[in-house]
Scaffold this motif. Structure first.
Motif, PDB file in Angstrom:
ATOM      1  N   VAL A 117       0.836  -1.205   0.000  1.00 11.81           N
ATOM      2  CA  VAL A 117       0.000   0.000   0.000  1.00 11.81           C
ATOM      3  C   VAL A 117       0.867   1.250   0.000  1.00 11.81           C
ATOM      4  O   VAL A 117       0.647   2.204  -0.769  1.00 11.81           O
ATOM      5  N   ILE A 118       1.883   1.276   0.862  1.00 14.36           N
ATOM      6  CA  ILE A 118       2.733   2.467   0.969  1.00 14.36           C
ATOM      7  C   ILE A 118       3.546   2.656  -0.310  1.00 14.36           C
ATOM      8  O   ILE A 118       3.719   3.792  -0.783  1.00 14.36           O
ATOM      9  N   ARG A 119       4.012   1.588  -0.919  1.00 13.79           N
ATOM     10  CA  ARG A 119       4.724   1.707  -2.190  1.00 13.79           C
ATOM     11  C   ARG A 119       3.824   2.319  -3.268  1.00 13.79           C
ATOM     12  O   ARG A 119       4.237   3.214  -4.015  1.00 13.79           O
ATOM     13  N   THR A 120       2.605   1.812  -3.340  1.00 15.55           N
ATOM     14  CA  THR A 120       1.679   2.295  -4.368  1.00 15.55           C
ATOM     15  C   THR A 120       1.380   3.780  -4.188  1.00 15.55           C
ATOM     16  O   THR A 120       1.371   4.556  -5.154  1.00 15.55           O
ATOM     17  N   LEU A 121       1.157   4.180  -2.947  1.00 15.21           N
ATOM     18  CA  LEU A 121       0.854   5.586  -2.672  1.00 15.21           C
ATOM     19  C   LEU A 121       2.069   6.469  -2.938  1.00 15.21           C
ATOM     20  O   LEU A 121       1.942   7.607  -3.436  1.00 15.21           O
ATOM     21  N   ALA A 122       3.278   5.987  -2.621  1.00 19.71           N
ATOM     22  CA  ALA A 122       4.478   6.790  -2.858  1.00 19.71           C
ATOM     23  C   ALA A 122       4.691   7.048  -4.343  1.00 19.71           C
ATOM     24  O   ALA A 122       5.135   8.134  -4.749  1.00 19.71           O
ATOM     25  N   LEU A 123       4.355   6.066  -5.185  1.00 17.60           N
ATOM     26  CA  LEU A 123       4.531   6.236  -6.621  1.00 17.60           C
ATOM     27  C   LEU A 123       3.556   7.247  -7.219  1.00 17.60           C
ATOM     28  O   LEU A 123       3.730   7.683  -8.365  1.00 17.60           O
ATOM     29  N   GLN A 124       2.547   7.643  -6.464  1.00 21.02           N
ATOM     30  CA  GLN A 124       1.613   8.671  -6.911  1.00 21.02           C
ATOM     31  C   GLN A 124       2.136  10.073  -6.633  1.00 21.02           C
ATOM     32  O   GLN A 124       1.461  11.074  -6.931  1.00 21.02           O
ATOM     33  N   GLY A 125       3.334  10.172  -6.025  1.00 25.03           N
ATOM     34  CA  GLY A 125       3.950  11.460  -5.777  1.00 25.03           C
ATOM     35  C   GLY A 125       3.500  12.143  -4.504  1.00 25.03           C
ATOM     36  O   GLY A 125       3.744  13.347  -4.323  1.00 25.03           O
ATOM     37  N   LEU A 126       2.863  11.404  -3.575  1.00 24.16           N
ATOM     38  CA  LEU A 126       2.390  11.991  -2.322  1.00 24.16           C
ATOM     39  C   LEU A 126       3.556  12.198  -1.363  1.00 24.16           C
ATOM     40  O   LEU A 126       4.493  11.386  -1.318  1.00 24.16           O
ATOM     41  N   PRO A 127       3.522  13.254  -0.546  1.00 24.09           N
ATOM     42  CA  PRO A 127       4.545  13.441   0.488  1.00 24.09           C
ATOM     43  C   PRO A 127       4.338  12.443   1.627  1.00 24.09           C
ATOM     44  O   PRO A 127       3.275  11.807   1.736  1.00 24.09           O
ATOM     45  N   PRO A 128       5.321  12.284   2.524  1.00 27.60           N
ATOM     46  CA  PRO A 128       5.240  11.258   3.576  1.00 27.60           C
ATOM     47  C   PRO A 128       3.980  11.324   4.424  1.00 27.60           C
ATOM     48  O   PRO A 128       3.352  10.285   4.694  1.00 27.60           O
ATOM     49  N   GLU A 129       3.575  12.537   4.899  1.00 24.05           N
ATOM     50  CA  GLU A 129       2.393  12.603   5.759  1.00 24.05           C
ATOM     51  C   GLU A 129       1.121  12.218   5.004  1.00 24.05           C
ATOM     52  O   GLU A 129       0.217  11.578   5.553  1.00 24.05           O
ATOM     53  N   ALA A 130       1.060  12.590   3.693  1.00 26.68           N
ATOM     54  CA  ALA A 130      -0.106  12.237   2.888  1.00 26.68           C
ATOM     55  C   ALA A 130      -0.127  10.732   2.603  1.00 26.68           C
ATOM     56  O   ALA A 130      -1.199  10.124   2.506  1.00 26.68           O
ATOM     57  N   ILE A 131       1.046  10.164   2.442  1.00 30.03           N
ATOM     58  CA  ILE A 131       1.112   8.703   2.254  1.00 30.03           C
ATOM     59  C   ILE A 131       0.504   7.991   3.460  1.00 30.03           C
ATOM     60  O   ILE A 131      -0.292   7.039   3.319  1.00 30.03           O
ATOM     61  N   LEU A 132       0.859   8.433   4.662  1.00 30.21           N
ATOM     62  CA  LEU A 132       0.340   7.786   5.876  1.00 30.21           C
ATOM     63  C   LEU A 132      -1.157   8.002   6.019  1.00 30.21           C
ATOM     64  O   LEU A 132      -1.898   7.092   6.425  1.00 30.21           O
ATOM     65  N   ASP A 133      -1.654   9.211   5.683  1.00 35.93           N
ATOM     66  CA  ASP A 133      -3.099   9.479   5.758  1.00 35.93           C
ATOM     67  C   ASP A 133      -3.852   8.582   4.787  1.00 35.93           C
ATOM     68  O   ASP A 133      -4.885   7.975   5.135  1.00 35.93           O
ATOM     69  N   ALA A 134      -3.351   8.489   3.547  1.00 38.39           N
ATOM     70  CA  ALA A 134      -4.021   7.659   2.545  1.00 38.39           C
ATOM     71  C   ALA A 134      -3.928   6.175   2.912  1.00 38.39           C
ATOM     72  O   ALA A 134      -4.858   5.401   2.683  1.00 38.39           O
ATOM     73  N   ALA A 135      -2.793   5.770   3.497  1.00 39.10           N
ATOM     74  CA  ALA A 135      -2.654   4.375   3.926  1.00 39.10           C
ATOM     75  C   ALA A 135      -3.666   4.035   5.007  1.00 39.10           C
ATOM     76  O   ALA A 135      -4.235   2.934   5.020  1.00 39.10           O
ATOM     77  N   GLU A 136      -3.929   4.985   5.899  1.00 36.07           N
ATOM     78  CA  GLU A 136      -4.926   4.752   6.947  1.00 36.07           C
ATOM     79  C   GLU A 136      -6.302   4.537   6.339  1.00 36.07           C
ATOM     80  O   GLU A 136      -7.055   3.641   6.748  1.00 36.07           O
ATOM     81  N   ARG A 137      -6.665   5.358   5.356  1.00 36.17           N
ATOM     82  CA  ARG A 137      -7.976   5.208   4.714  1.00 36.17           C
ATOM     83  C   ARG A 137      -8.068   3.860   3.994  1.00 36.17           C
ATOM     84  O   ARG A 137      -9.118   3.199   4.035  1.00 36.17           O
ATOM     85  N   THR A 138      -6.980   3.453   3.356  1.00 38.95           N
ATOM     86  CA  THR A 138      -6.975   2.161   2.655  1.00 38.95           C
ATOM     87  C   THR A 138      -7.132   1.008   3.642  1.00 38.95           C
ATOM     88  O   THR A 138      -7.866   0.042   3.397  1.00 38.95           O
ATOM     89  N   VAL A 139      -6.441   1.103   4.752  1.00 33.95           N
ATOM     90  CA  VAL A 139      -6.525   0.061   5.779  1.00 33.95           C
ATOM     91  C   VAL A 139      -7.946  -0.069   6.299  1.00 33.95           C
ATOM     92  O   VAL A 139      -8.475  -1.175   6.494  1.00 33.95           O
ATOM     93  N   GLN A 140      -8.596   1.065   6.530  1.00 37.99           N
ATOM     94  CA  GLN A 140      -9.976   1.038   7.012  1.00 37.99           C
ATOM     95  C   GLN A 140     -10.891   0.413   5.971  1.00 37.99           C
ATOM     96  O   GLN A 140     -11.798  -0.360   6.295  1.00 37.99           O
TER      97      GLN A 140
END
Length: 587
Positions: free
Chosen positions: A431-454
């Motif tokens: 999940v974190i790899r996929t989000l990082a490849l979208q060009g998101l900064p670290p804090e946005a990666i973690l926020d989006a990862a949380e939504r994906t996990v939920q």
């Protein structure tokens, strides 16, 4: 029965030795008349349950009473003129004759234990007799023969042996409960079993175990099985021959039709007479193996199956050497009960080892993906699984070159242990790899990862630290999801922990994460790690963090040396969790 074989002088001596008359008693003068009275003699000799025999100086029977004839299983007349080996060959004849000759030569009475098998007892079990021998002499003191008084003590002996076996059984069961299965290490558990059996029940004991994958497969009579010897214990006299017998770690291939194969096929104890006349216990062995058995005096073996959850997982083999009696059926049953109790501990250890090995292989496979950082960054990674007493965890690290020329660095830890934690770790990492490849900064990666996990309904919580380093600006953006702070090791000056804005772990609920940006000088090293490096059960985690920051790193040396220095923190520590390390040095 006739007493005509006794002369008047012999009969007189016999009566005196039996204590029926004394030389000074008033009736002593009447001995010739008593000797002539066969009825009196029969009352003396046959009216007792004690066996009585008179042997001449050649150790041939000259007289036996009815009680002894019944014990020996032959009529009294069939004894006369014969030796012990002719009438009762199943006893320890040589030892008994040696005792009789000693009485003839020295005149000193001897108390002797006779054991063996006689005709009337069809059980095949050994019987025991308490014998009292004394010399029969004439008036001048010359030996005429030996008188033997025989009392059978088989029942008393068997009762004592049963009590001793019961005591041994209780002691062994009590010790087995505390000594076997102290860890989840398969080899140690097997060794604990052999050390319990030697020397209590055997002079040598080995444990041979099937591969875990074969436990649930049916064993066929002609199936070629291969076991692995996991433990061996022996008395001091055999300890030096362990490498010739088959040391732990060596393969064991049971011979078709052998007693060991029968034990596995029939799932019951099998006792072998290794040096018997038929040689059945050595059937099929090469000549050098047979010679080894004879050289070491291995004469009796007992194979008992290791059965857990209705599956055969191996076999325990007990062996006795010269000087130890053969295994009895009762001892085989006792060994079987001990093996049954130990089998569950061995099976549990094998299942644990199998799952842990699978999890380690999965985790290492996931962590071994070739990841190439972006330009201007050098990376070194290390993964340290916890000791054998702990399960595999969900630790991971990652470095990923991003399209804009920057590098994403990640270290994380899924809560819990086992295959499920390792599989969940793979999900978080992807999940974190996929989000990082979208060009998101670290804090946005973690926020989006949380939504994906939920959205995925993932129940396992994970901590995570993400760092995006840009070589163009020499800046690193760092954000944490409940993870420990990274350690910055500057090219000159002491290391220091980076204070980051607190963020919730992934899976703990949708709350925002924040980041911090640092400018890194060339040659700076950033060390990311999981809590297994600094967390101890007996101390506050702040002590571990302070100890990490106090280490003497060499940032200009090989980057692997930074990891070596960090790992030195674990020396002598009781580590209960895995450790993942990622060291990054800027160019």
């Amino acid at each position: 029965m006739s007493l005509d074989i006794l002369s008047e002088e012999q009969a007189r001596a016999l009566l005196l030795h039996l204590g029926r008359l004394s030389p000074d008693s008033p009736g002593a003068a009447a001995l010739p008349r008593l000797v002539a009275d066969h009825a009196v003699m029969r009352a003396v000799a046959d009216g007792t349950s004690v066996g009585i025999a008179v042997l001449d100086t050649e150790l041939r029977y000259r007289y036996v009473n009815g009680a002894l004839a019944a014990m020996n299983g032959a009529p009294a007349g069939d004894h006369l003129g014969k030796g012990l080996a002719d009438v009762i060959p199943g006893i320890n004849v040589e030892h008994t004759e040696a005792a009789l000759r000693s009485v003839l030569e020295t005149g000193r009475p001897v108390v002797h234990l006779v054991e063996g098998i006689t005709t009337p007892d069809g059980s095949g079990l050994a019987r025991f007799w308490h014998n009292a021998f004394h010399r029969l002499e004439n008036d001048s003191g010359s030996p005429l023969g030996v008188v033997g008084l025989v009392l059978e003590i088989t029942e008393d002996r068997r009762i004592r042996e049963a009590l001793a076996l019961a005591s041994t059984r209780l002691t062994l069961f009590d010790e087995a409960a505390t000594r076997i299965g102290t860890t989840l290490d398969v080899r140690q558990t097997c060794q604990e079993l052999t050390e319990l059996l030697v020397p209590r029940l055997a002079d040598l004991a080995v444990v041979d175990v099937l591969d875990f994958e074969h436990h649930h497969s049916p064993i066929h009579p002609h199936q070629a099985l291969q076991l692995r010897r996991l433990a061996l214990s022996a008395v001091p006299g055999l300890a030096g021959a362990s490498h010739r017998i088959g040391a732990p770690g060596s393969p064991v291939v049971p011979r078709p039709g052998s007693d060991l194969t029968r034990c596995l096929d029939e799932q019951r104890p099998v006792v072998s007479d290794l040096l018997g006349a038929d040689g059945a216990g050595l059937h099929g062995l090469p000549p050098e193996r047979i010679a080894l058995h004879r050289e070491l005096g291995l004469h009796s073996a007992c194979h008992v199956p290791l059965t857990a959850r209705h599956d055969v997982i191996g076999v325990v083999s007990l062996v006795r050497t010269t000087g130890s009696p053969p295994f009895t059926a009762q001892e085989a049953d006792l060994a079987g009960e001990l093996a049954l109790r130990a089998a569950n501990s061995i099976d549990n250890a094998q299942r644990y080892s199998h799952e842990r090995r699978s999890a380690v292989l999965l985790q290492r496979a996931l962590l071994s993906d070739p990841t190439v950082p972006g330009p201007g960054v050098e990376c070194a990674r290390r993964y340290l699984p916890a000791g054998a007493a702990a399960e595999i965890g969900g630790d991971w690290y990652d470095s990923l070159a991003l399209p804009d020329g920057s590098t994403l660095l990640t270290v994380g830890d899924v809560m819990g242990h086992g295959l499920d934690a390792a599989a969940t770790m793979a999900e978080y990492r992807s999940v974190i790899r996929t989000l990082a490849l979208q060009g998101l900064p670290p804090e946005a990666i973690l926020d989006a990862a949380e939504r994906t996990v939920q959205a995925l309904g993932q129940e396992r919580v994970a901590t995570c630290l993400t760092v995006a380093y840009s070589p163009a600006t020499r800046t690193a953006a760092l954000a944490t999801a409940g993870h420990l702070p990274p350690l910055l090791i500057p090219p000159d000056g002491p290391p220091r922990l980076i204070d980051l804005p607190v963020g919730p772990p992934l899976g703990a609920g949708p709350r925002p994460h924040r980041s911090r940006t640092l400018r890194l000088r060339p040659g700076s090293v950033l060390l990311l790690y999981t809590d297994g490096l600094v967390e101890r059960r007996d101390e506050d985690i702040d002590q571990g963090l302070a100890a990490l920051a106090a280490l003497d790193f060499a940032p200009a040396g090989p980057l692997e040396s930074v990891l070596d220095t960090a790992v030195a923190l674990l020396v002598g520590a009781r580590v209960g969790d895995d450790v993942s390390l990622l060291a990054v040095r800027t160019a």
